[in-house]
Design an enzyme around this catalytic site. Structure first.
Site, mmCIF file in Angstrom:
data_model
loop_
_atom_site.group_PDB
_atom_site.id
_atom_site.type_symbol
_atom_site.label_atom_id
_atom_site.label_comp_id
_atom_site.label_asym_id
_atom_site.label_seq_id
_atom_site.Cartn_x
_atom_site.Cartn_y
_atom_site.Cartn_z
ATOM 1 N N HIS A 1 1.574 5.018 -1.436
ATOM 2 C CA HIS A 1 0.677 6.397 -2.802
ATOM 3 C C HIS A 1 1.931 7.255 -3.383
ATOM 4 O O HIS A 1 2.601 7.440 -2.663
ATOM 5 C CB HIS A 1 0.429 7.716 -1.169
ATOM 6 C CG HIS A 1 -0.975 7.438 -1.448
ATOM 7 N ND1 HIS A 1 -1.818 7.154 -1.315
ATOM 8 C CD2 HIS A 1 -1.370 6.593 -0.390
ATOM 9 C CE1 HIS A 1 -2.912 6.491 -0.706
ATOM 10 N NE2 HIS A 1 -2.257 5.988 0.346
ATOM 11 N N ASP B 1 0.952 2.457 3.699
ATOM 12 C CA ASP B 1 0.675 3.903 3.439
ATOM 13 C C ASP B 1 1.324 5.119 3.382
ATOM 14 O O ASP B 1 1.234 6.263 4.082
ATOM 15 C CB ASP B 1 -1.123 3.992 4.601
ATOM 16 C CG ASP B 1 -1.960 4.562 3.627
ATOM 17 O OD1 ASP B 1 -1.654 5.538 3.110
ATOM 18 O OD2 ASP B 1 -2.791 5.193 5.193
ATOM 19 N N LYS C 1 -9.376 0.133 -5.812
ATOM 20 C CA LYS C 1 -9.449 0.006 -4.501
ATOM 21 C C LYS C 1 -10.683 1.153 -4.022
ATOM 22 O O LYS C 1 -11.390 1.966 -4.642
ATOM 23 C CB LYS C 1 -8.174 1.518 -4.060
ATOM 24 C CG LYS C 1 -7.837 1.969 -2.863
ATOM 25 C CD LYS C 1 -7.309 0.987 -1.360
ATOM 26 C CE LYS C 1 -7.184 1.846 -0.446
ATOM 27 N NZ LYS C 1 -6.264 2.675 -0.456
ATOM 28 N N HIS D 1 -4.584 -0.757 6.025
ATOM 29 C CA HIS D 1 -4.325 -0.137 7.428
ATOM 30 C C HIS D 1 -5.424 -0.286 8.566
ATOM 31 O O HIS D 1 -5.589 0.523 8.984
ATOM 32 C CB HIS D 1 -3.630 1.646 7.309
ATOM 33 C CG HIS D 1 -4.873 2.311 5.814
ATOM 34 N ND1 HIS D 1 -6.555 2.523 5.877
ATOM 35 C CD2 HIS D 1 -5.394 3.353 4.647
ATOM 36 C CE1 HIS D 1 -6.943 2.876 5.733
ATOM 37 N NE2 HIS D 1 -6.386 3.415 4.416
ATOM 38 N N HIS E 1 0.626 -1.343 0.209
ATOM 39 C CA HIS E 1 -0.196 0.053 0.075
ATOM 40 C C HIS E 1 0.817 1.197 -0.199
ATOM 41 O O HIS E 1 1.273 1.509 0.551
ATOM 42 C CB HIS E 1 -0.657 -0.301 1.354
ATOM 43 C CG HIS E 1 -2.228 1.205 1.182
ATOM 44 N ND1 HIS E 1 -2.970 0.745 1.686
ATOM 45 C CD2 HIS E 1 -1.880 2.454 1.296
ATOM 46 C CE1 HIS E 1 -3.692 1.982 2.050
ATOM 47 N NE2 HIS E 1 -2.976 2.569 1.411
ATOM 48 N N HIS F 1 -10.728 0.918 2.228
ATOM 49 C CA HIS F 1 -10.297 1.730 2.182
ATOM 50 C C HIS F 1 -11.705 2.224 4.114
ATOM 51 O O HIS F 1 -12.756 2.304 3.413
ATOM 52 C CB HIS F 1 -10.186 3.574 2.683
ATOM 53 C CG HIS F 1 -10.059 4.422 3.563
ATOM 54 N ND1 HIS F 1 -8.612 5.079 3.454
ATOM 55 C CD2 HIS F 1 -10.742 4.937 4.225
ATOM 56 C CE1 HIS F 1 -8.545 5.786 4.741
ATOM 57 N NE2 HIS F 1 -9.575 5.677 4.959
ATOM 58 N N ASN G 1 -5.233 6.574 -6.343
ATOM 59 C CA ASN G 1 -6.088 8.456 -5.729
ATOM 60 C C ASN G 1 -5.217 9.407 -5.972
ATOM 61 O O ASN G 1 -4.864 10.339 -5.940
ATOM 62 C CB ASN G 1 -5.911 8.322 -4.605
ATOM 63 C CG ASN G 1 -5.453 8.748 -3.725
ATOM 64 O OD1 ASN G 1 -4.289 7.744 -3.925
ATOM 65 N ND2 ASN G 1 -5.647 8.859 -2.349
HETATM 66 O O1 DOR Z 1 -3.105 9.813 5.578
HETATM 67 C C1 DOR Z 1 -3.967 9.184 4.686
HETATM 68 N N1 DOR Z 1 -3.110 9.641 3.135
HETATM 69 N N2 DOR Z 1 -5.243 8.229 4.321
HETATM 70 C C2 DOR Z 1 -5.705 8.090 3.236
HETATM 71 O O2 DOR Z 1 -6.682 7.130 3.011
HETATM 72 C C3 DOR Z 1 -4.930 8.612 1.750
HETATM 73 C C4 DOR Z 1 -3.829 9.101 1.921
HETATM 74 C C5 DOR Z 1 -3.145 9.990 0.755
HETATM 75 O O3 DOR Z 1 -2.815 9.405 -0.082
HETATM 76 O O4 DOR Z 1 -3.039 10.789 1.170
HETATM 77 ZN ZN ZN Z 2 -3.622 5.102 1.453
#
Ligand code: DOR
Ligand code: ZN
Length: 349
Positions: A14, A242, A97, A169, A12, A134, A40
């Site tokens: 980003h 995450d 997701k 998470h 997981h 999520h 995302n």
């Molecule tokens: O803290 C987070 N940041 N939780 C998430 O689910 C998304 C992530 C983000 O994309 O910044």
């Molecule tokens: Zn995330």
């Protein structure tokens, strides 16, 4: 003594978009064999073309000769068609997701009517794609938001009886307890920050924006339950960082973004975590199903996703380093802290 372990996977992460993507991908590629990349982005990854373009951006950032492999996902949004899911799978997505609408960064286009997506879930089931959730109910009180989404998770589990699902998470004792009662095709990821933080580390003293994430870190009892699950060697509980970078200005702000940047520090922090618990770092000489760092980061997730285990190894060397204050404008988790383990050379297992 240096310690070699199978290259870890981060299930997981980003990666964002250029230009930030270009600088942060290497922090993951340095430590991990593979990472499951969240969709995302803006616009979100909902078509095969966008998925292919996103893969190209990531591969360009990884660079030639680096063995890191991105694993791609798409975003489950209202109105997504099952034909789109088939095209996304053909383009190489291994998961989809689900963000409930409005619960976190870039989830305004998230799901508000799960039942209307039945054809999407059926296609995912048929194509053997994993649904990553999520799990937070929009509008519920912050500390109860995760468990408030359990009925929706249970409905999906019951209705789509072959769908593999990951509760992302996981952050609460109650959700972990619920996981134990769900079938083995349901698993959970755990982040390093949820193993180390409680709500007091976010708002108990001064406000700590770099500890702010969704789902929010909760009570000691919740953190202790997460630690116990990870340290028990439960194969349904595996690592997903995450890691979620935001520029410093977006975190240190009146309306700060949720997300903790852990990619550069996750593995050394986890090594120290397992050592503090008196558990080994590697699987060597352990019976299968034993708890250690290597199983948590390099085995359980790959087995759940039905991917081959990484053959490459990484070597952790005991050489103290201080976490920088800043990675290209992003403040990392534990900035300024001294960490005991660093990465040395790689090699073949
Ligand atoms: O803290 C987070 N940041 N939780 C998430 O689910 C998304 C992530 C983000 O994309 O910044
Ligand atoms: Zn995330």
């Amino acid at each position: 003594m240096p310690v070699s372990l199978r290259a870890p996977d981060d299930f997981h992460v980003h990666f964002r978009q250029p230009p930030l993507l270009g600088t942060i991908v290497s922090d993951t590629a340095r430590w991990f064999g593979r990472a499951l990349v969240m969709p995302n982005t803006v616009p979100p990854i909902t078509t095969a073309d966008r998925l292919a373009a996103y893969r190209r951006d990531i591969e360009a950032a990884v660079g030639e000769g680096c063995p890191f492999e991105p694993l791609l996902t798409f975003k489950v949004v209202q109105g997504l068609a099952d034909e789109q899911v088939r095209a996304l799978a053909a383009a190489g997505a291994i998961g989809g997701k689900l963000y409930p609408q409005g619960v976190t960064t870039h989830s305004e286009d998230g799901v508000f009517d799960v039942a209307s997506l039945a054809a999407v879930f059926e296609a995912m089931e048929e194509l053997d794609l994993v649904l990553e959730i999520h799990a937070e109910a929009p509008g519920a009180f912050s500390l109860d938001r995760e468990i408030a989404y359990l009925p929706t998770v249970e409905w999906i589990v019951r209705r789509f009886s072959h769908l593999r699902i990951v509760i992302e998470h996981v952050s609460s004792r109650d959700m972990l307890a619920a996981l134990a009662d769900l079938p083995p095709r349901v698993a959970a990821t755990v982040t390093v920050h949820h193993l180390l933080l409680t709500l007091d580390d976010v708002i108990g003293g001064d406000l700590r924006p770099h500890h702010f994430c969704k789902p929010i870190a909760k009570r000691s009892a919740d953190r202790d339950a997460l630690c116990a699950a990870v340290l028990s060697g439960d194969p349904r509980v595996f690592f997903g960082s995450d890691s979620a970078p935001h520029p410093r200005s977006a975190k240190e702000s009146d309306c700060g973004c949720a997300g903790i940047y852990t990619a550069p520090v996750a593995v050394p922090l986890l090594a120290e975590f397992f050592e503090r618990a008196g558990l080994p770092l590697t699987e060597s000489a352990l019976p299968p199903q034993s708890a250690c760092l290597e199983s948590f980061v390099s085995r359980w997730g790959a087995e759940f996703y039905r991917l081959p285990l990484n053959e490459r190894t990484i070597t952790l060397s005991e050489s103290q380093w201080v976490v920088p204050d800043d990675y290209d404008g992003v403040v990392p988790f534990r900035s300024g802290a001294k960490l005991r383990y660093d990465i040395a050379t790689g090699g073949e297992a």
